[in-house]
Scaffold this motif. Structure first.
Motif, PDB file in Angstrom:
ATOM      1  N   ASP A 142       0.356  10.440   3.902  1.00 34.23           N
ATOM      2  CA  ASP A 142       2.128  10.057   4.922  1.00 34.23           C
ATOM      3  C   ASP A 142       2.701  10.993   6.206  1.00 34.23           C
ATOM      4  N   CYS A 183      -8.419   8.222  -3.010  1.00 29.24           N
ATOM      5  CA  CYS A 183      -7.841   7.850  -1.293  1.00 29.24           C
ATOM      6  C   CYS A 183      -9.560   7.205  -1.139  1.00 29.24           C
ATOM      7  N   LYS A 217      -1.831   2.910   7.406  1.00 32.58           N
ATOM      8  CA  LYS A 217      -2.806   2.543   5.857  1.00 32.58           C
ATOM      9  C   LYS A 217      -3.689   1.572   6.540  1.00 32.58           C
ATOM     10  N   ASN A 226      -4.519   6.716   7.139  1.00 27.67           N
ATOM     11  CA  ASN A 226      -3.452   7.163   6.183  1.00 27.67           C
ATOM     12  C   ASN A 226      -3.960   6.988   4.935  1.00 27.67           C
ATOM     13  N   VAL A 227      -4.249   7.374   4.020  1.00 28.38           N
ATOM     14  CA  VAL A 227      -5.141   7.597   2.934  1.00 28.38           C
ATOM     15  C   VAL A 227      -3.982   7.886   1.363  1.00 28.38           C
TER      16      VAL A 227
END
Length: 366
Positions: free
Chosen positions: A147, A197, A152, A143-144
């Motif tokens: 969401d 990201c 993460k 998860n960059v």
């Protein structure tokens, strides 16, 4: 650049609403994807946009042998087409775990992998593979910033990556890094957000290397970030909308060189009041999750959208007097992916003529 074809094909025998595909435009989009990637082996296109075996075959002929998908029906389609390599880009849950493993075992000519982020699912996948006497590839879903799914980057993600390596029936492939929340129309802004990201992901990749893990295979980005990630060597690139393109791309991603290859066919069904025109293009014919305009009509660019229901779309236009009930129009959908999923088949246009139909083979649910 006018995104519409020069001529409306002879559609007198085609009931509306309908969806039209232009193979020549699709092929040019494939060629552009390959050109941007720099090497065809870097491409892992998503099939969620088109869901059709014919476009899969066009890509295979062009040298693309790795694919990404989102449903078990798409997994089955790719297995039937005997492509080399498939990644299911949604973590399976419930009965889909055993169904996916069974499909992977059934199509032995294809390598199957899946993205995961949950420890319980990892254990269930491993147990199911053990019971079936087969193996699966796995990618840790990072998860960059979107969401939506993934874990993460950090110590918990590191622990999850270690867990994957402990599973005897799972082969760890690498990382899935999706930034689908980034679709800024301004290229500089989009690039900055993609780079932010990527920095998060790159720091985690560095951590894995320091912990002694082998360099992971990296699947990164979607259509808006595709050319940005293409500048990074070593990544697998997974655009999808680029194959058909849509109004979101025409209006919001002007720097990308793709052309619309899918058009909606619709007819005027009523002129209920002065200035108002009703088309047979309701929620069941064009994706309705986007704000209006959900479609742009060729030759009716002044249309203001008034209302839409299941089977009807009402617009207001100054051209009202010249429009007749039964008149044919073609339009570009705002969002092509869920629009395609509304049709069992599409009509194929070649040399300005309807040449046949293609089945939207993976629109169903297994």
């Amino acid at each position: 650049m006018n995104p519409f074809p020069e001529n409306i094909p002879n559609v007198s025998g085609v009931s509306s609403p309908a969806l039209l595909f232009y193979p020549d435009r699709i092929q040019r989009n494939i060629d552009r994807m390959i050109d941007i990637a720099g090497n065809v082996s870097r491409l892992r296109p998503h099939i969620k946009t088109h869901k059709s075996r014919e476009i899969v075959r066009m890509q295979v002929i062009s040298g693309i042998h790795k694919f990404k998908c989102a449903t078990l029906a798409e997994v089955e389609l790719l297995g039937l087409e005997k492509v080399n390599d498939v990644v299911l880009a949604i973590q399976p849950i419930g009965p889909d775990i055993s169904r996916f493993v069974a499909l992977a075992k059934c199509f032995g000519d294809t390598t199957f992998s899946v993205v995961v982020d949950n420890a319980s699912v990892v254990h269930q996948l491993n147990a199911c593979c053990e019971a079936e006497g087969t193996r699966l590839g796995v990618f840790l879903d990072l998860n960059v910033g979107m969401d939506r799914t993934g874990i993460k980057p950090g110590m918990e993600a590191l622990a999850r990556y270690r867990l994957l390596h402990e599973m005897p029936y799972l082969d760890v492939s690498g990382l899935h890094i999706y930034d689908g929340h980034i679709h800024d129309s301004n290229l500089a802004h989009r690039t900055d957000r993609v780079e932010d990201c990527w920095t998060v992901a790159a720091n985690f990749i560095g951590l894995l290397e320091r912990m002694g893990f082998a360099p992971p295979v990296l699947i990164a980005g979607g259509s808006p970030s595709f050319p940005i990630h293409a500048k990074r060597p070593g990544l697998e690139l997974s655009p999808g909308t680029t194959l058909l393109w849509d109004l979101n791309g025409v209006d919001g991603l002007k720097d990308l060189p793709f052309e619309c290859a899918a058009f909606l066919l619709t007819r005027v069904v009523s002129k209920p009041a002065p200035g108002l025109v009703c088309f047979d293009l309701g929620h069941k014919a064009v994706a309705a999750e986007m704000p209006h305009p959900r479609v742009r009509f060729q030759g009716l660019e002044d249309a203001d959208f008034v209302s839409q229901s299941e089977e009807h779309l009402v617009v207001e236009t100054d051209q009202w007097e010249s429009i007749r009930v039964g008149d044919t129009y073609i339009g570009i959908p705002r969002h092509v992916c869920p629009t395609v999923a509304l049709y069992d088949h599409v009509h194929v246009v070649e040399d300005d003529q309807i040449s046949g139909t293609w089945e939207v083979a993976a629109r169903h649910r297994l």
